[in-house]
Design a protein around this motif. Structure first.
Motif, PDB file in Angstrom:
ATOM      1  N   SER A   2       0.833  -1.198   0.000  1.00 53.94           N
ATOM      2  CA  SER A   2       0.000   0.000   0.000  1.00 53.94           C
ATOM      3  C   SER A   2       0.868   1.248   0.000  1.00 53.94           C
ATOM      4  N   ARG A   3       0.289   2.319  -0.477  1.00 63.77           N
ATOM      5  CA  ARG A   3       1.037   3.583  -0.488  1.00 63.77           C
ATOM      6  C   ARG A   3       0.997   4.202   0.898  1.00 63.77           C
ATOM      7  N   PRO A   4       1.957   5.060   1.212  1.00 62.04           N
ATOM      8  CA  PRO A   4       1.973   5.684   2.542  1.00 62.04           C
ATOM      9  C   PRO A   4       0.798   6.648   2.721  1.00 62.04           C
ATOM     10  N   ARG A   5       0.357   6.769   3.945  1.00 62.97           N
ATOM     11  CA  ARG A   5      -0.724   7.707   4.277  1.00 62.97           C
ATOM     12  C   ARG A   5      -0.233   9.126   4.042  1.00 62.97           C
ATOM     13  N   ALA A   6      -1.104   9.959   3.472  1.00 61.50           N
ATOM     14  CA  ALA A   6      -0.697  11.312   3.091  1.00 61.50           C
ATOM     15  C   ALA A   6      -1.040  12.382   4.124  1.00 61.50           C
ATOM     16  N   CYS A   7      -1.707  12.039   5.190  1.00 67.08           N
ATOM     17  CA  CYS A   7      -2.006  13.052   6.199  1.00 67.08           C
ATOM     18  C   CYS A   7      -1.136  12.807   7.434  1.00 67.08           C
ATOM     19  N   SER A   8      -1.055  13.807   8.258  1.00 66.49           N
ATOM     20  CA  SER A   8      -0.181  13.724   9.434  1.00 66.49           C
ATOM     21  C   SER A   8      -0.759  12.795  10.497  1.00 66.49           C
ATOM     22  N   ASP A   9       0.125  12.318  11.353  1.00 56.28           N
ATOM     23  CA  ASP A   9      -0.302  11.498  12.490  1.00 56.28           C
ATOM     24  C   ASP A   9      -1.261  12.273  13.381  1.00 56.28           C
ATOM     25  N   ASP A  10      -0.987  13.555  13.576  1.00 52.62           N
ATOM     26  CA  ASP A  10      -1.849  14.388  14.426  1.00 52.62           C
ATOM     27  C   ASP A  10      -3.266  14.484  13.862  1.00 52.62           C
ATOM     28  N   THR A  11      -3.375  14.622  12.547  1.00 57.00           N
ATOM     29  CA  THR A  11      -4.692  14.701  11.919  1.00 57.00           C
ATOM     30  C   THR A  11      -5.433  13.385  12.084  1.00 57.00           C
ATOM     31  N   LEU A  12      -4.753  12.281  11.836  1.00 57.69           N
ATOM     32  CA  LEU A  12      -5.389  10.977  12.000  1.00 57.69           C
ATOM     33  C   LEU A  12      -5.844  10.769  13.438  1.00 57.69           C
ATOM     34  N   LEU A  13      -5.005  11.114  14.387  1.00 53.50           N
ATOM     35  CA  LEU A  13      -5.363  10.956  15.794  1.00 53.50           C
ATOM     36  C   LEU A  13      -6.582  11.808  16.150  1.00 53.50           C
ATOM     37  N   LEU A  14      -6.615  13.038  15.679  1.00 60.04           N
ATOM     38  CA  LEU A  14      -7.769  13.908  15.931  1.00 60.04           C
ATOM     39  C   LEU A  14      -9.044  13.298  15.365  1.00 60.04           C
ATOM     40  N   VAL A  15      -8.980  12.811  14.139  1.00 65.30           N
ATOM     41  CA  VAL A  15     -10.153  12.213  13.499  1.00 65.30           C
ATOM     42  C   VAL A  15     -10.634  11.005  14.300  1.00 65.30           C
ATOM     43  N   GLN A  17     -10.129  10.311  17.461  1.00 64.42           N
ATOM     44  CA  GLN A  17     -10.671  10.749  18.752  1.00 64.42           C
ATOM     45  C   GLN A  17     -12.078  11.306  18.597  1.00 64.42           C
ATOM     46  N   LEU A  18     -12.310  12.065  17.540  1.00 65.78           N
ATOM     47  CA  LEU A  18     -13.644  12.620  17.308  1.00 65.78           C
ATOM     48  C   LEU A  18     -14.656  11.521  16.963  1.00 65.78           C
ATOM     49  N   VAL A  19     -14.233  10.526  16.190  1.00 69.15           N
ATOM     50  CA  VAL A  19     -15.115   9.394  15.889  1.00 69.15           C
ATOM     51  C   VAL A  19     -15.485   8.679  17.178  1.00 69.15           C
ATOM     52  N   ARG A  20     -14.500   8.422  18.012  1.00 66.99           N
ATOM     53  CA  ARG A  20     -14.749   7.728  19.282  1.00 66.99           C
ATOM     54  C   ARG A  20     -15.636   8.551  20.212  1.00 66.99           C
ATOM     55  N   ALA A  21     -15.621   9.875  20.047  1.00 64.76           N
ATOM     56  CA  ALA A  21     -16.467  10.747  20.865  1.00 64.76           C
ATOM     57  C   ALA A  21     -17.884  10.858  20.282  1.00 64.76           C
ATOM     58  N   SER A  29     -15.323  16.605   9.203  1.00 62.55           N
ATOM     59  CA  SER A  29     -14.794  17.326   8.041  1.00 62.55           C
ATOM     60  C   SER A  29     -14.939  18.837   8.225  1.00 62.55           C
ATOM     61  N   GLU A  30     -16.024  19.275   8.844  1.00 62.87           N
ATOM     62  CA  GLU A  30     -16.212  20.702   9.106  1.00 62.87           C
ATOM     63  C   GLU A  30     -15.178  21.221  10.111  1.00 62.87           C
ATOM     64  N   VAL A  31     -14.858  20.413  11.115  1.00 65.34           N
ATOM     65  CA  VAL A  31     -13.827  20.793  12.086  1.00 65.34           C
ATOM     66  C   VAL A  31     -12.476  20.928  11.390  1.00 65.34           C
ATOM     67  N   LEU A  32     -12.136  19.941  10.570  1.00 67.76           N
ATOM     68  CA  LEU A  32     -10.849  19.978   9.864  1.00 67.76           C
ATOM     69  C   LEU A  32     -10.758  21.188   8.946  1.00 67.76           C
ATOM     70  N   ASN A  33     -11.868  21.509   8.282  1.00 67.49           N
ATOM     71  CA  ASN A  33     -11.888  22.701   7.430  1.00 67.49           C
ATOM     72  C   ASN A  33     -11.720  23.965   8.268  1.00 67.49           C
ATOM     73  N   GLY A  34     -12.389  24.012   9.414  1.00 63.23           N
ATOM     74  CA  GLY A  34     -12.299  25.184  10.283  1.00 63.23           C
ATOM     75  C   GLY A  34     -10.904  25.398  10.851  1.00 63.23           C
ATOM     76  N   LEU A  35     -10.169  24.312  11.011  1.00 61.79           N
ATOM     77  CA  LEU A  35      -8.792  24.396  11.524  1.00 61.79           C
ATOM     78  C   LEU A  35      -7.771  24.569  10.406  1.00 61.79           C
ATOM     79  N   ASP A  36      -8.247  24.665   9.165  1.00 59.19           N
ATOM     80  CA  ASP A  36      -7.374  24.809   7.984  1.00 59.19           C
ATOM     81  C   ASP A  36      -6.347  23.694   7.884  1.00 59.19           C
ATOM     82  N   ILE A  37      -6.761  22.485   8.229  1.00 58.39           N
ATOM     83  CA  ILE A  37      -5.884  21.321   8.099  1.00 58.39           C
ATOM     84  C   ILE A  37      -5.939  20.864   6.648  1.00 58.39           C
TER      85      ILE A  37
END
Length: 68
Positions: A2-15, A17-21, A29-37
């Motif tokens: 598989s190809r390497p993941r293109a987003c940061s570890d921090d972004t994946l962790l945030l996503v 955590q939000l799913v688990r919450a 997606s709206e949060v990520l857009n608001g944070l300009d990630i």
């Protein structure tokens, strides 16, 4: 192989955590857009489908299984 993941570890962790919450993929997606990630493919906007694909990566599935 598989190809390497293109987003940061921090972004994946945030996503994950939000799913688990209990956040929806659209709300995340709206949060990520608001944070300009940046999106993994350098698009101008996060969509729920991008969040879904990120969670389906090997790292996303692993983190979902570990973080509760």
């Amino acid at each position: 192989m598989s190809r390497p993941r293109a987003c940061s570890d921090d972004t994946l962790l945030l996503v994950v955590q939000l799913v688990r919450a209990g956040w929806s993929q659209r709300a995340i997606s709206e949060v990520l857009n608001g944070l300009d990630i940046p999106t993994p493919n350098d698009c101008s906007h996060w969509y729920a489908s991008y969040v879904c694909r990120l969670l389906q990566t090997r790292d996303g599935r692993r983190l979902l299984a570990v973080i509760s």
